[in-house]
Design a protein around this motif. Sequence first.
Motif, PDB file in Angstrom:
ATOM      1  N   GLU B 182       1.467  -1.076  -6.343  1.00 34.95           N
ATOM      2  CA  GLU B 182       0.601   0.093  -6.507  1.00 34.95           C
ATOM      3  C   GLU B 182       1.280   1.368  -5.999  1.00 34.95           C
ATOM      4  O   GLU B 182       1.302   2.399  -6.666  1.00 34.95           O
ATOM      5  CB  GLU B 182      -0.692  -0.144  -5.733  1.00 34.95           C
ATOM      6  CG  GLU B 182      -1.866   0.655  -6.248  1.00 34.95           C
ATOM      7  CD  GLU B 182      -3.102   0.331  -5.428  1.00 34.95           C
ATOM      8  OE1 GLU B 182      -3.715   1.277  -4.921  1.00 34.95           O
ATOM      9  OE2 GLU B 182      -3.405  -0.878  -5.271  1.00 34.95           O
ATOM     10  N   GLN B 183       1.868   1.238  -4.785  1.00 37.65           N
ATOM     11  CA  GLN B 183       2.561   2.394  -4.200  1.00 37.65           C
ATOM     12  C   GLN B 183       3.757   2.779  -5.051  1.00 37.65           C
ATOM     13  O   GLN B 183       4.033   3.950  -5.276  1.00 37.65           O
ATOM     14  CB  GLN B 183       3.031   2.048  -2.788  1.00 37.65           C
ATOM     15  CG  GLN B 183       1.894   1.894  -1.812  1.00 37.65           C
ATOM     16  CD  GLN B 183       2.365   1.229  -0.532  1.00 37.65           C
ATOM     17  OE1 GLN B 183       3.334   0.466  -0.531  1.00 37.65           O
ATOM     18  NE2 GLN B 183       1.675   1.516   0.550  1.00 37.65           N
ATOM     19  N   GLN B 185       4.178   2.364  -8.208  1.00 36.55           N
ATOM     20  CA  GLN B 185       3.724   3.048  -9.427  1.00 36.55           C
ATOM     21  C   GLN B 185       3.430   4.511  -9.123  1.00 36.55           C
ATOM     22  O   GLN B 185       3.837   5.406  -9.863  1.00 36.55           O
ATOM     23  CB  GLN B 185       2.476   2.345  -9.951  1.00 36.55           C
ATOM     24  CG  GLN B 185       2.209   2.685 -11.395  1.00 36.55           C
ATOM     25  CD  GLN B 185       0.887   2.115 -11.852  1.00 36.55           C
ATOM     26  OE1 GLN B 185      -0.030   1.920 -11.053  1.00 36.55           O
ATOM     27  NE2 GLN B 185       0.786   1.854 -13.132  1.00 36.55           N
ATOM     28  N   GLN B 186       2.725   4.724  -8.018  1.00 33.53           N
ATOM     29  CA  GLN B 186       2.375   6.086  -7.630  1.00 33.53           C
ATOM     30  C   GLN B 186       3.628   6.932  -7.468  1.00 33.53           C
ATOM     31  O   GLN B 186       3.703   8.066  -7.944  1.00 33.53           O
ATOM     32  CB  GLN B 186       1.597   6.048  -6.312  1.00 33.53           C
ATOM     33  CG  GLN B 186       0.808   7.319  -6.054  1.00 33.53           C
ATOM     34  CD  GLN B 186       0.196   7.299  -4.660  1.00 33.53           C
ATOM     35  OE1 GLN B 186       0.239   6.298  -3.952  1.00 33.53           O
ATOM     36  NE2 GLN B 186      -0.391   8.420  -4.276  1.00 33.53           N
TER      37      GLN B 186
END
Lengths: 264, 343
Positions: B182-183, B185-186
């Motif tokens: 998730e991180q 991707q961010q």
Amino acid sequence: MDSKKKNIILESRNLTVGYVKKTGNLIIADTVNFSIEKGELVGLVGANGIGKSTLLRTLTGMQNSLNGEVFLNEKNLKEYSSFQLATQLSVVLTEAPTSKNLSVIEMVSLGRQPYTNWVGSLSEEDKKTIQSALEATETEALANRKCFELSDGQMQRVAIARALAQDTPLIILDEPTTHLDIYHRAYILKLLKKLASETKKTILFSTHEIDLAIQLTDKMLVMAKGETYFDDPCKLIEAGRFDSLFPKETIDFDGKTGRFTIRK
Amino acid sequence: MQTSQTYRFHFLVLFLVLIAVFLVNLSMGSVSIPLDEIFSVFIGNGASKETWRYILMDYRLPKAITAMLAGGGLAISGLLMQTLFRNPLAGPFVLGLSSGASLGVAILILGASAFGGFFGTLLLSQWSLVIASALGSFLVLLAVLAVTFRIKDTMAILIIGLMFGSVTTAVVSVLSYFSNAEQLQQYIFWSFGSLGNQSWQGVFILVICFLAGLLLSIFSSKSLNALLLGENYAKSMGLHIKKTTFIIILATSILAGSITAFVGPIAFVGLAVPHLVRQFYKSSNHLVLMPAVLLCGALLMLVCDTLAQLPFSEFTLPINAITSLVGAPMVIWLLVRKRKLFF
């Protein structure tokens, strides 16, 4: 004696110049003593690597001295703020301006920086000073040329014009005649002579043109190995100070003509 | 030295062109909005379709403003760096500034779990993103500068800048290896660069940083002019080199750092625009160059953004790709035409 003292603009007392290194101080020249009066044209000569540039860097406050003192207008050089110094002393360096895109007029105008406001806009008085600096060095016709379009001789005149625009009583030049042909070397030195006598500016320059300097300067500072001499050029010749500048087996100084001749 | 007054007419024309492109930028996109509707929204009458008003006010307007700020700011920081480093190749991207900013953001996003609770409110997270990015670029610039005090060779400085860049990139890779999907991707979305999706709050922060950087730059313009002669000459005219250098670096890292934080690393604008401007303006005075560089940078970025939206289609290309596609040929063309790159 007192009136003479007042006329002195630059004085060096037992000055030692060199570099601070981790292994100890590297002394380039020591016990340099001289006092230059207002309006004098002084030539600094000596062999390559003897420390002319180091001495000039120390005199202009770009480098600290190892020992001894320099007095400018009877005030220790170290007590000047860089801003105060900028109104007393201008320089012409061996390096060309970093930006080749500067036009001549822009470069000369930059000399007014110590006097302009925070954005550097020029007043009428500034413009007059710039104009007279261009006239004195005969560079008006070049005003809109870019620095990269100038010949070495023209570039040197423009560099002198910039120093003139800074309008200081003392100008110090580091080898202003390098890379120039014999005509331009004589031209630059005559220009310096004219500026010193007409505008009463004190001019100190280093050069390798010893014979030209002997003919033109009021005083000379001769840097030899281990010792420096400061006097009238004629007295320096009489004392034989130029004889030991270079190895005798290659080049010899003739005191009568004031020239060096090659030993064949 | 020619003053900015001489060029007042130039600046006016540039400004009018900028406004025209600004309006075109607003009207184009996946949905085209007629010009009279745009004016109607600006006056406060609303548009004939509510969605148009929404698209305009909440998406396109902040995006267009961000584009102008980013373009102008990056171009100005490029100008400052080229003068400071005495090198025509200097720019926020080449000297590792953008990589520094990336590192700052990477540590923030990817290392967020380590710091814990770093992301509070939206405002806090945006501010912290800006601070991390500005800090990152500031540190890299300081490192590059520390080297410049020792090495006088400008080519060596550029290479060292590039090395710093690759070191930061490497650290980012290591960080991303250890972070969750998730991180990651961010972070990757941030690194693509995007002018869109800016909240008004974000635009407001960007405006503040931009103005701060711009003020510092204007304040340094006299010193920058002196630096054109070289450090020794500048010193002999009473300039405090260390103080000046610090202010210039502060200005560039605020500008490049905050912009990179919001829109991601954007290549070429900072390098190309100052050179482009120097071709058309005969002056070297930074007070003339700065407004010109600012306007041209904003203009170039708006044009790039208009192209990136791919008019009449639903696709949007990453802005970073477009600036490189437009900027690189421009620099090549300049070099081929002039055969030399002065600053």
